[in-house]
Write an enzyme that holds these catalytic residues in place. Structure first.
Site, short mmCIF file in Angstrom:
data_model
loop_
_atom_site.label_atom_id
_atom_site.label_comp_id
_atom_site.label_asym_id
_atom_site.label_seq_id
_atom_site.Cartn_x
_atom_site.Cartn_y
_atom_site.Cartn_z
N TYR A 146 -1.54 4.82 -11.73
CA TYR A 146 -2.14 5.85 -10.88
C TYR A 146 -1.46 7.18 -11.17
CZ TYR A 146 -3.73 8.34 -6.71
OH TYR A 146 -4.28 9.25 -5.84
N ASP A 241 4.99 10.17 -16.33
CA ASP A 241 4.72 10.44 -14.91
C ASP A 241 5.83 9.83 -14.08
OD1 ASP A 241 3.79 10.75 -12.36
OD2 ASP A 241 1.79 9.95 -12.74
N LYS A 274 6.92 13.69 -4.69
CA LYS A 274 7.59 12.87 -3.67
C LYS A 274 9.02 13.33 -3.37
CE LYS A 274 4.50 9.02 -4.72
NZ LYS A 274 3.71 8.73 -3.54
N1 PLP Z 1 1.53 9.90 -10.04
C1 PLP Z 1 2.09 8.82 -9.50
C2 PLP Z 1 2.88 7.89 -10.35
C3 PLP Z 1 1.94 8.55 -8.14
O1 PLP Z 1 2.50 7.47 -7.60
C4 PLP Z 1 1.18 9.46 -7.35
C5 PLP Z 1 0.99 9.21 -5.91
O2 PLP Z 1 1.27 8.18 -5.38
C6 PLP Z 1 0.61 10.57 -7.96
C7 PLP Z 1 0.80 10.77 -9.32
C8 PLP Z 1 -0.20 11.55 -7.16
O3 PLP Z 1 0.62 12.26 -6.28
P1 PLP Z 1 0.01 12.94 -4.97
O4 PLP Z 1 -0.36 11.84 -4.03
O5 PLP Z 1 1.12 13.81 -4.46
O6 PLP Z 1 -1.17 13.74 -5.40
#
Ligand code: PLP
Length: 439
Positions: A146, A241, A274
């Protein structure tokens, strides 16, 4: 019906009148575990409190940001002090540079950093930047990973979409979805094959540093390094990521942790979120200076944000990173070790097949005999054992993530009392998981 259920039921019914599905992020609706979501009104340390005043030991930690514990006093004070000086200026502030420098000190491959407000914005911008830098269109992502909810990244996106049993999302035009190849995770041959066929059209690979949105699923040893070398052989970029893992699984994140344990490799771009905001909306992308300078105003790749680098959010991020000391990471590691072992032994005692999934201090459990390596394995588990397990824990005052496809998060505030309360709740929850049926 207990009073608590009654209050939460009423609030949920009211929310559904005003908000689609009653929630502002789908997993909060308890769709995969059933029942009524708890409406929270306060959080402190390792605990959250619902609208009825019921206390829960929290293993969600706002999905990661609350690494120091909820409402940690130095973070709250920093936010209050910043708020008193103005909520938002729409202009540069000294604190933006300070937060960027803190990140660059912790993650040596980050030479420049751009601050945004959500992880979705960070990954979306990193991908646009990879495309702008390479002059290529195609992107590789992995099933079950994700990266937020921008168009083109929602195919086989794990987590919320897995929880909702959706293949992807409606509303994404097929020409946009077609720009993204979705490959099986942990299968380096699949990546080689994609590059062999389309190598000169691929702008980059985006990968969670360690997958944590299909439950936790770490990369095989050397996998991320192999992704870097294949991408670089073909003139493409690797986007790591670390929105979820960054500053959580070590002082830098999974890249710094795994470089201590395996072959060193160099991602071109990182995304963070986060923990970097400690509970306020902060995220970032960073990496090679020559790539980052392609962002406006120095380069042709556009990105902007009214609230980017917001002063109150910067104060929270700086205080959180300053508070996340080596002692905090040692505590998180120890706490994760204890809880993972205790949950496993409770499930074992009831004969429930499971594997313990770990990536540093992140952990989760898959209801299966064989350690999963990819999304198909994760989806094949006995996921129906999780809802009764979850609800038994909730009834005992422990708030777990409301989906088997999410990681469990510990904080610096999870002391012996909090851990003991979780451990005490486990036998009944394991019995509930054991007596669940597939129907
Ligand atoms: N990338 C990863 C690995 C994530 O776990 C998340 C959210 O859980 C995101 C991107 C997206 O972040 P946001 O919810 O702040 O848009």
């Amino acid at each position: 019906m207990t009073a608590t259920q009654h209050v939460n039921d009423e609030l949920f019914a009211k929310a559904k009148q005003a908000i689609p599905g009653g929630v502002n992020s789908p997993v909060r609706a308890y769709g995969s575990v059933g029942g009524t979501p708890r409406f929270l009104v306060r959080a402190e340390g390792a605990h959250v409190y619902d609208a009825d005043g019921t206390e829960y030991v929290d293993l969600v930690a706002s999905w990661g940001p609350a690494i120091l514990g909820h409402a940690e006093p130095t973070v709250v004070k920093a936010v209050q002090d910043a708020a008193a000086l103005g909520l938002s200026f729409g202009a540069s502030t000294p604190d933006e540079t300070e937060l960027a420098e803190l990140v660059e000190q912790r993650v040596s491959a980050v030479e420049k950093l751009r601050l945004v407000s959500t992880g979705t914005e960070a990954t979306m911008t990193a991908i646009r930047l990879a495309r702008g830098f390479t002059g290529r269109d195609l992107l590789i992502k992995f099933a079950g990973h994700y990266h937020g909810h921008s168009d083109g990244l929602l195919a086989a996106a794990g987590s919320g979409v897995a929880t909702m049993a959706l293949p992807g999302s409606a509303g994404v035009p097929s020409p946009i979805a077609a720009q993204t190849f979705v490959l099986p995770y942990n299968d380096i041959d699949a990546v080689r094959a994609a590059f062999a066929e389309h190598g000169d059209r691929i702008a980059g690979i985006i990968v969670e540093a360690a997958a944590a949105n299909m439950g936790v699923l770490a990369p095989k040893p050397g996998y991320n390094a192999a992704l870097a070398s294949i991408a670089h052989e073909h003139g493409a970029l690797l986007i790591l990521d670390e929105v979820l893992t960054g500053f959580r699984v070590s002082s830098g994140g999974y890249w710094t942790l795994s470089n201590e344990q395996g072959p060193a490799y160099q991602p071109d771009l990182f995304t963070f979120g986060k923990v970097i905001g400690g509970g306020m909306p902060v995220a970032a992308l960073g990496g090679r200076a020559d790539v980052m300078e392609h962002l406006a105003p120095t380069g042709p790749v556009y990105q902007a944000g009214t609230l980017s680098g917001n002063p109150v959010a910067m104060a929270a991020g700086i205080a959180t990173l300053q508070g996340a000391t080596p002692a905090v990471y040692a505590h998180l590691d120890r706490t994760a070790d204890v809880l993972a072992a205790e949950v496993s032994s409770a499930l074992e005692h009831e004969g429930v097949a499971h594997t313990v999934q770990r990536a540093g201090n992140l952990f989760s459990f898959a209801f299966t005999d064989e350690a999963p390596v990819d999304y198909a394995d994760v989806q094949a588990q006995d996921a129906w054992r999780y809802p009764p397990f979850f609800h038994a824990m909730l009834a005992a005052g422990v708030a777990l993530p409301p989906s088997v496809f999410e990681a469990w998060f510990v904080t610096a505030a999870h002391d012996d009392a909090a851990v003991n309360r979780i451990v005490d709740a486990l036998p009944a929850a394991a019995r509930a998981a054991a007596s669940a049926s597939a129907s």
